[in-house]
Design a protein around this motif. Structure first.
Motif, PDB file in Angstrom:
ATOM      1  N   THR A   6     -61.095  17.493 -12.876  1.00 23.12           N
ATOM      2  CA  THR A   6     -61.700  18.235 -13.981  1.00 23.12           C
ATOM      3  C   THR A   6     -62.300  17.276 -15.004  1.00 23.12           C
ATOM      4  OG1 THR A   6     -60.034  19.937 -13.668  1.00 23.12           O
ATOM      5  CG2 THR A   6     -61.264  20.002 -15.716  1.00 23.12           C
ATOM      6  N   MET A   7     -61.591  16.220 -15.275  1.00 18.56           N
ATOM      7  CA  MET A   7     -62.033  15.224 -16.231  1.00 18.56           C
ATOM      8  C   MET A   7     -63.363  14.612 -15.788  1.00 18.56           C
ATOM      9  SD  MET A   7     -59.838  11.883 -17.318  1.00 18.56           S
ATOM     10  CE  MET A   7     -60.400  10.821 -15.987  1.00 18.56           C
ATOM     11  N   PHE A   8     -63.455  14.278 -14.512  1.00 19.92           N
ATOM     12  CA  PHE A   8     -64.690  13.674 -14.020  1.00 19.92           C
ATOM     13  C   PHE A   8     -65.833  14.668 -13.970  1.00 19.92           C
ATOM     14  CE2 PHE A   8     -62.160  10.038 -13.091  1.00 19.92           C
ATOM     15  CZ  PHE A   8     -63.071   8.991 -13.119  1.00 19.92           C
ATOM     16  N   GLU A   9     -65.532  15.897 -13.668  1.00 20.89           N
ATOM     17  CA  GLU A   9     -66.568  16.921 -13.738  1.00 20.89           C
ATOM     18  C   GLU A   9     -67.157  16.965 -15.137  1.00 20.89           C
ATOM     19  OE1 GLU A   9     -68.085  18.947 -11.502  1.00 20.89           O
ATOM     20  OE2 GLU A   9     -67.060  17.639 -10.090  1.00 20.89           O
ATOM     21  N   LYS A  10     -66.317  16.808 -16.103  1.00 15.60           N
ATOM     22  CA  LYS A  10     -66.769  16.803 -17.488  1.00 15.60           C
ATOM     23  C   LYS A  10     -67.629  15.588 -17.779  1.00 15.60           C
ATOM     24  CE  LYS A  10     -64.759  18.416 -21.462  1.00 15.60           C
ATOM     25  NZ  LYS A  10     -63.755  18.490 -22.527  1.00 15.60           N
ATOM     26  N   TYR A  11     -67.178  14.428 -17.320  1.00 18.65           N
ATOM     27  CA  TYR A  11     -67.961  13.210 -17.536  1.00 18.65           C
ATOM     28  C   TYR A  11     -69.353  13.341 -16.924  1.00 18.65           C
ATOM     29  CZ  TYR A  11     -63.727  10.679 -18.965  1.00 18.65           C
ATOM     30  OH  TYR A  11     -62.617  10.247 -19.600  1.00 18.65           O
ATOM     31  N   ARG A  12     -69.418  14.011 -15.780  1.00 21.61           N
ATOM     32  CA  ARG A  12     -70.691  14.129 -15.075  1.00 21.61           C
ATOM     33  C   ARG A  12     -71.630  15.119 -15.739  1.00 21.61           C
ATOM     34  NH1 ARG A  12     -67.433  14.142 -10.189  1.00 21.61           N
ATOM     35  NH2 ARG A  12     -67.512  12.071  -9.292  1.00 21.61           N
ATOM     36  N   THR A  13     -71.085  16.105 -16.370  1.00 22.76           N
ATOM     37  CA  THR A  13     -71.935  17.202 -16.820  1.00 22.76           C
ATOM     38  C   THR A  13     -72.137  17.249 -18.332  1.00 22.76           C
ATOM     39  OG1 THR A  13     -70.001  18.661 -16.769  1.00 22.76           O
ATOM     40  CG2 THR A  13     -71.414  18.673 -14.839  1.00 22.76           C
ATOM     41  N   GLU A  14     -71.327  16.537 -19.063  1.00 25.25           N
ATOM     42  CA  GLU A  14     -71.506  16.564 -20.512  1.00 25.25           C
ATOM     43  C   GLU A  14     -71.090  15.237 -21.128  1.00 25.25           C
ATOM     44  OE1 GLU A  14     -68.015  18.964 -22.361  1.00 25.25           O
ATOM     45  OE2 GLU A  14     -68.455  19.868 -20.430  1.00 25.25           O
ATOM     46  N   LYS A  15     -71.528  15.023 -22.352  1.00 22.95           N
ATOM     47  CA  LYS A  15     -71.156  13.800 -23.045  1.00 22.95           C
ATOM     48  C   LYS A  15     -69.702  13.886 -23.485  1.00 22.95           C
ATOM     49  CE  LYS A  15     -75.334  11.763 -24.792  1.00 22.95           C
ATOM     50  NZ  LYS A  15     -75.916  11.148 -25.990  1.00 22.95           N
ATOM     51  N   CYS A  16     -68.948  12.855 -23.139  1.00 19.81           N
ATOM     52  CA  CYS A  16     -67.539  12.846 -23.497  1.00 19.81           C
ATOM     53  C   CYS A  16     -67.239  11.578 -24.292  1.00 19.81           C
ATOM     54  CB  CYS A  16     -66.670  12.870 -22.243  1.00 19.81           C
ATOM     55  SG  CYS A  16     -66.843  14.393 -21.315  1.00 19.81           S
ATOM     56  N   LEU A  17     -66.595  11.758 -25.385  1.00 16.55           N
ATOM     57  CA  LEU A  17     -66.206  10.607 -26.189  1.00 16.55           C
ATOM     58  C   LEU A  17     -65.213   9.737 -25.442  1.00 16.55           C
ATOM     59  CD1 LEU A  17     -65.599  11.591 -29.933  1.00 16.55           C
ATOM     60  CD2 LEU A  17     -67.209   9.901 -29.032  1.00 16.55           C
ATOM     61  N   CYS A  18     -65.345   8.455 -25.607  1.00 15.13           N
ATOM     62  CA  CYS A  18     -64.421   7.513 -25.011  1.00 15.13           C
ATOM     63  C   CYS A  18     -62.999   7.806 -25.470  1.00 15.13           C
ATOM     64  CB  CYS A  18     -64.821   6.097 -25.427  1.00 15.13           C
ATOM     65  SG  CYS A  18     -63.611   4.860 -24.966  1.00 15.13           S
ATOM     66  N   PRO A  19     -62.077   7.990 -24.516  1.00 19.07           N
ATOM     67  CA  PRO A  19     -60.693   8.287 -24.897  1.00 19.07           C
ATOM     68  C   PRO A  19     -59.967   7.081 -25.482  1.00 19.07           C
ATOM     69  CG  PRO A  19     -60.890   8.087 -22.520  1.00 19.07           C
ATOM     70  CD  PRO A  19     -62.290   7.974 -23.079  1.00 19.07           C
ATOM     71  N   ASN A  20     -60.563   5.921 -25.337  1.00 18.58           N
ATOM     72  CA  ASN A  20     -59.942   4.700 -25.842  1.00 18.58           C
ATOM     73  C   ASN A  20     -60.303   4.444 -27.309  1.00 18.58           C
ATOM     74  OD1 ASN A  20     -58.370   2.325 -25.454  1.00 18.58           O
ATOM     75  ND2 ASN A  20     -60.269   1.161 -25.389  1.00 18.58           N
ATOM     76  N   CYS A  21     -61.600   4.276 -27.586  1.00 18.56           N
ATOM     77  CA  CYS A  21     -62.007   3.947 -28.961  1.00 18.56           C
ATOM     78  C   CYS A  21     -62.513   5.169 -29.726  1.00 18.56           C
ATOM     79  CB  CYS A  21     -63.076   2.859 -28.944  1.00 18.56           C
ATOM     80  SG  CYS A  21     -64.657   3.386 -28.241  1.00 18.56           S
ATOM     81  N   LYS A  22     -62.915   6.213 -28.977  1.00 19.44           N
ATOM     82  CA  LYS A  22     -63.421   7.442 -29.591  1.00 19.44           C
ATOM     83  C   LYS A  22     -64.610   7.200 -30.519  1.00 19.44           C
ATOM     84  CE  LYS A  22     -59.145  10.109 -29.310  1.00 19.44           C
ATOM     85  NZ  LYS A  22     -58.323   9.169 -28.538  1.00 19.44           N
ATOM     86  N   LYS A  23     -65.386   6.155 -30.226  1.00 14.02           N
ATOM     87  CA  LYS A  23     -66.543   5.835 -31.059  1.00 14.02           C
ATOM     88  C   LYS A  23     -67.858   5.924 -30.306  1.00 14.02           C
ATOM     89  CE  LYS A  23     -64.088   2.886 -34.285  1.00 14.02           C
ATOM     90  NZ  LYS A  23     -63.706   1.519 -34.597  1.00 14.02           N
ATOM     91  N   ASP A  24     -67.773   6.024 -28.999  1.00 15.53           N
ATOM     92  CA  ASP A  24     -68.999   6.122 -28.216  1.00 15.53           C
ATOM     93  C   ASP A  24     -68.729   7.010 -27.012  1.00 15.53           C
ATOM     94  OD1 ASP A  24     -71.623   5.720 -27.522  1.00 15.53           O
ATOM     95  OD2 ASP A  24     -71.519   3.541 -27.769  1.00 15.53           O
ATOM     96  N   TYR A  25     -69.809   7.271 -26.263  1.00 14.38           N
ATOM     97  CA  TYR A  25     -69.665   8.188 -25.141  1.00 14.38           C
ATOM     98  C   TYR A  25     -69.503   7.435 -23.831  1.00 14.38           C
ATOM     99  CZ  TYR A  25     -71.078  11.812 -28.386  1.00 14.38           C
ATOM    100  OH  TYR A  25     -71.136  12.665 -29.445  1.00 14.38           O
ATOM    101  N   ILE A  26     -68.679   8.002 -22.987  1.00 13.92           N
ATOM    102  CA  ILE A  26     -68.517   7.501 -21.630  1.00 13.92           C
ATOM    103  C   ILE A  26     -69.821   7.717 -20.867  1.00 13.92           C
ATOM    104  CG2 ILE A  26     -67.282   7.988 -19.460  1.00 13.92           C
ATOM    105  CD1 ILE A  26     -65.480   6.654 -21.388  1.00 13.92           C
ATOM    106  N   ILE A  27     -70.327   6.670 -20.217  1.00  9.47           N
ATOM    107  CA  ILE A  27     -71.561   6.811 -19.451  1.00  9.47           C
ATOM    108  C   ILE A  27     -71.346   6.344 -18.017  1.00  9.47           C
ATOM    109  CG2 ILE A  27     -73.069   6.618 -21.471  1.00  9.47           C
ATOM    110  CD1 ILE A  27     -73.573   3.713 -20.688  1.00  9.47           C
TER     111      ILE A  27
END
Ligand SMILES: [Zn+2]
Length: 57
Positions: A6-27
């Motif tokens: 589910t988490m990866f589906e989210k990464y693929r389909t929408e912008k998700c904030l980095c769970p580590n620093c929460k300052k940028d998006y996972i790409i």
């Protein structure tokens, strides 16, 4: 495991904030988002990798 998928589906389909620093998006890393199995954060270099799907009968 279901949560990871589910988490990866989210990464693929929408912008998700980095769970580590929460300052940028996972790409997606070296792939188009819908095919990517690795994603990273350009801010802190946090990486996430999806394990290959294994079906056990
Ligand atoms: Zn980050």
């Amino acid at each position: 495991m279901a949560n990871e998928k589910t988490m990866f589906e989210k990464y693929r389909t929408e912008k998700c904030l980095c769970p580590n620093c929460k300052k940028d998006y996972i790409i997606p890393f070296k792939a188009k988002a819908d095919k990517a199995h690795s994603f990273y954060c350009p801010k802190c270099n946090y990486e996430v990798h999806q394990a290959p799907a294994i079906n056990i009968d």
